[in-house]
Design a protein around this motif. Sequence first.
Motif, PDB file in Angstrom:
ATOM      1  N   CYS A  93       0.868  -1.163   0.000  1.00  0.00           N
ATOM      2  CA  CYS A  93       0.000   0.000   0.000  1.00  0.00           C
ATOM      3  C   CYS A  93       0.911   1.221   0.000  1.00  0.00           C
ATOM      4  N   THR A  94       0.685   2.146  -0.925  1.00  0.00           N
ATOM      5  CA  THR A  94       1.510   3.345  -1.041  1.00  0.00           C
ATOM      6  C   THR A  94       0.691   4.564  -0.646  1.00  0.00           C
ATOM      7  N   ILE A  95       1.289   5.422   0.166  1.00  0.00           N
ATOM      8  CA  ILE A  95       0.658   6.659   0.626  1.00  0.00           C
ATOM      9  C   ILE A  95       1.480   7.821   0.088  1.00  0.00           C
ATOM     10  N   ALA A  96       0.834   8.789  -0.538  1.00  0.00           N
ATOM     11  CA  ALA A  96       1.559   9.923  -1.121  1.00  0.00           C
ATOM     12  C   ALA A  96       0.922  11.240  -0.703  1.00  0.00           C
ATOM     13  N   GLY A  97       1.739  12.295  -0.756  1.00  0.00           N
ATOM     14  CA  GLY A  97       1.235  13.641  -0.523  1.00  0.00           C
ATOM     15  C   GLY A  97       1.329  14.128   0.908  1.00  0.00           C
ATOM     16  N   CYS A  98       1.992  13.394   1.772  1.00  0.00           N
ATOM     17  CA  CYS A  98       2.117  13.821   3.166  1.00  0.00           C
ATOM     18  C   CYS A  98       3.169  14.924   3.270  1.00  0.00           C
ATOM     19  N   ASP A  99       2.984  15.811   4.244  1.00  0.00           N
ATOM     20  CA  ASP A  99       3.929  16.915   4.409  1.00  0.00           C
ATOM     21  C   ASP A  99       4.919  16.679   5.540  1.00  0.00           C
ATOM     22  N   SER A 100       4.851  15.501   6.177  1.00  0.00           N
ATOM     23  CA  SER A 100       5.782  15.159   7.248  1.00  0.00           C
ATOM     24  C   SER A 100       5.714  13.662   7.508  1.00  0.00           C
ATOM     25  N   ILE A 101       6.705  13.160   8.226  1.00  0.00           N
ATOM     26  CA  ILE A 101       6.715  11.754   8.633  1.00  0.00           C
ATOM     27  C   ILE A 101       5.532  11.504   9.568  1.00  0.00           C
ATOM     28  N   GLU A 102       5.253  12.461  10.440  1.00  0.00           N
ATOM     29  CA  GLU A 102       4.133  12.330  11.377  1.00  0.00           C
ATOM     30  C   GLU A 102       2.807  12.184  10.624  1.00  0.00           C
ATOM     31  N   THR A 103       2.616  12.984   9.582  1.00  0.00           N
ATOM     32  CA  THR A 103       1.386  12.869   8.788  1.00  0.00           C
ATOM     33  C   THR A 103       1.320  11.500   8.124  1.00  0.00           C
ATOM     34  N   LEU A 104       2.444  11.043   7.581  1.00  0.00           N
ATOM     35  CA  LEU A 104       2.488   9.709   6.972  1.00  0.00           C
ATOM     36  C   LEU A 104       2.051   8.653   7.980  1.00  0.00           C
ATOM     37  N   GLU A 105       2.566   8.730   9.193  1.00  0.00           N
ATOM     38  CA  GLU A 105       2.208   7.759  10.233  1.00  0.00           C
ATOM     39  C   GLU A 105       0.728   7.853  10.598  1.00  0.00           C
ATOM     40  N   ASN A 106       0.174   9.064  10.638  1.00  0.00           N
ATOM     41  CA  ASN A 106      -1.253   9.222  10.941  1.00  0.00           C
ATOM     42  C   ASN A 106      -2.133   8.634   9.844  1.00  0.00           C
ATOM     43  N   VAL A 107      -1.770   8.885   8.591  1.00  0.00           N
ATOM     44  CA  VAL A 107      -2.543   8.325   7.473  1.00  0.00           C
ATOM     45  C   VAL A 107      -2.419   6.805   7.495  1.00  0.00           C
ATOM     46  N   ALA A 108      -1.213   6.301   7.722  1.00  0.00           N
ATOM     47  CA  ALA A 108      -1.001   4.847   7.787  1.00  0.00           C
ATOM     48  C   ALA A 108      -1.847   4.224   8.889  1.00  0.00           C
ATOM     49  N   SER A 109      -1.953   4.907  10.010  1.00  0.00           N
ATOM     50  CA  SER A 109      -2.780   4.416  11.112  1.00  0.00           C
ATOM     51  C   SER A 109      -4.247   4.312  10.684  1.00  0.00           C
ATOM     52  N   SER A 110      -4.721   5.305   9.930  1.00  0.00           N
ATOM     53  CA  SER A 110      -6.101   5.258   9.421  1.00  0.00           C
ATOM     54  C   SER A 110      -6.284   4.098   8.451  1.00  0.00           C
ATOM     55  N   VAL A 111      -5.292   3.873   7.603  1.00  0.00           N
ATOM     56  CA  VAL A 111      -5.358   2.764   6.642  1.00  0.00           C
ATOM     57  C   VAL A 111      -5.422   1.437   7.388  1.00  0.00           C
ATOM     58  N   ILE A 112      -4.530   1.261   8.358  1.00  0.00           N
ATOM     59  CA  ILE A 112      -4.476   0.011   9.123  1.00  0.00           C
ATOM     60  C   ILE A 112      -5.771  -0.205   9.892  1.00  0.00           C
ATOM     61  N   GLN A 113      -6.311   0.852  10.478  1.00  0.00           N
ATOM     62  CA  GLN A 113      -7.583   0.755  11.205  1.00  0.00           C
ATOM     63  C   GLN A 113      -8.700   0.323  10.252  1.00  0.00           C
ATOM     64  N   THR A 114      -8.735   0.885   9.054  1.00  0.00           N
ATOM     65  CA  THR A 114      -9.766   0.547   8.081  1.00  0.00           C
ATOM     66  C   THR A 114      -9.632  -0.903   7.621  1.00  0.00           C
ATOM     67  N   LEU A 115      -8.410  -1.402   7.540  1.00  0.00           N
ATOM     68  CA  LEU A 115      -8.165  -2.776   7.079  1.00  0.00           C
ATOM     69  C   LEU A 115      -8.215  -3.810   8.207  1.00  0.00           C
ATOM     70  N   GLU A 116      -8.602  -3.386   9.398  1.00  0.00           N
ATOM     71  CA  GLU A 116      -8.628  -4.279  10.554  1.00  0.00           C
ATOM     72  C   GLU A 116      -9.359  -5.603  10.296  1.00  0.00           C
ATOM     73  N   PRO A 117     -10.508  -5.612   9.592  1.00  0.00           N
ATOM     74  CA  PRO A 117     -11.156  -6.897   9.325  1.00  0.00           C
ATOM     75  C   PRO A 117     -10.281  -7.876   8.524  1.00  0.00           C
ATOM     76  N   ILE A 118      -9.365  -7.361   7.741  1.00  0.00           N
ATOM     77  CA  ILE A 118      -8.457  -8.215   6.969  1.00  0.00           C
ATOM     78  C   ILE A 118      -7.206  -8.538   7.793  1.00  0.00           C
ATOM     79  N   LEU A 119      -6.713  -7.558   8.532  1.00  0.00           N
ATOM     80  CA  LEU A 119      -5.451  -7.701   9.257  1.00  0.00           C
ATOM     81  C   LEU A 119      -5.576  -8.392  10.601  1.00  0.00           C
ATOM     82  N   GLY A 120      -6.740  -8.309  11.214  1.00  0.00           N
ATOM     83  CA  GLY A 120      -6.867  -8.823  12.568  1.00  0.00           C
ATOM     84  C   GLY A 120      -6.050  -7.957  13.510  1.00  0.00           C
TER      85      GLY A 120
END
Length: 188
Positions: free
Chosen positions: A70-97
């Motif tokens: 999964c690729t995330i683009a357009g973030c303005d900082s590492i912190e933003t990247l981590e926040n977006v990634a957290s949202s992605v992981i939370q959304t994929l929880e039914p697949i990821l467990g």
Amino acid sequence: MSFVEITNVVGEIDIGQELDLQAVEELLRESDQVTETTYEPAENHWLQSRFTVPNKEKSWYVAFYRSGTCTIAGCDSIETLENVASSVIQTLEPILGDRKPPVRPTNIVGVFNLDFSIDLTQAAIGLGLERVEYEPEQFPGLIYRSDSVPGVVLIFASGKSVITGLSNETKLNQTAEMVRRELEDLIK
């Protein structure tokens, strides 16, 4: 001390398993953190989406691939990247467990100003023609690649410069400082 302004951070999440993109699209459509999804397998082999994070009005581009990345683009900082990634992981929880796949920056783009103008023809010769691309008829900047300088640096006559191709902020700042020193030595 940092004098490089980060303008874009691209990162990657390795989900660690093959993804059924149709199932991922259904999960995304149900999420209140996803503003847009596009999956047209006849046209693209990936699922495109836009994610939001709490308390932010902006959305970020997130692409899902069947391979499990999964690729995330357009973030303005590492912190933003981590926040977006957290949202992605939370959304994929039914697949990821319970799994929390790591996110890693893959490309950071930064801009900085040398605080002096530079003759790009002189810089091309001084830096070494084998390490630069400079065709002013094609592009107004000098493209600098060197074994001693990680990443790629675009240098403009005004002194404004862009660095790309690095994956951490420390290297970004070190590269900017190395380039500044090399160019200062050329104009002395």
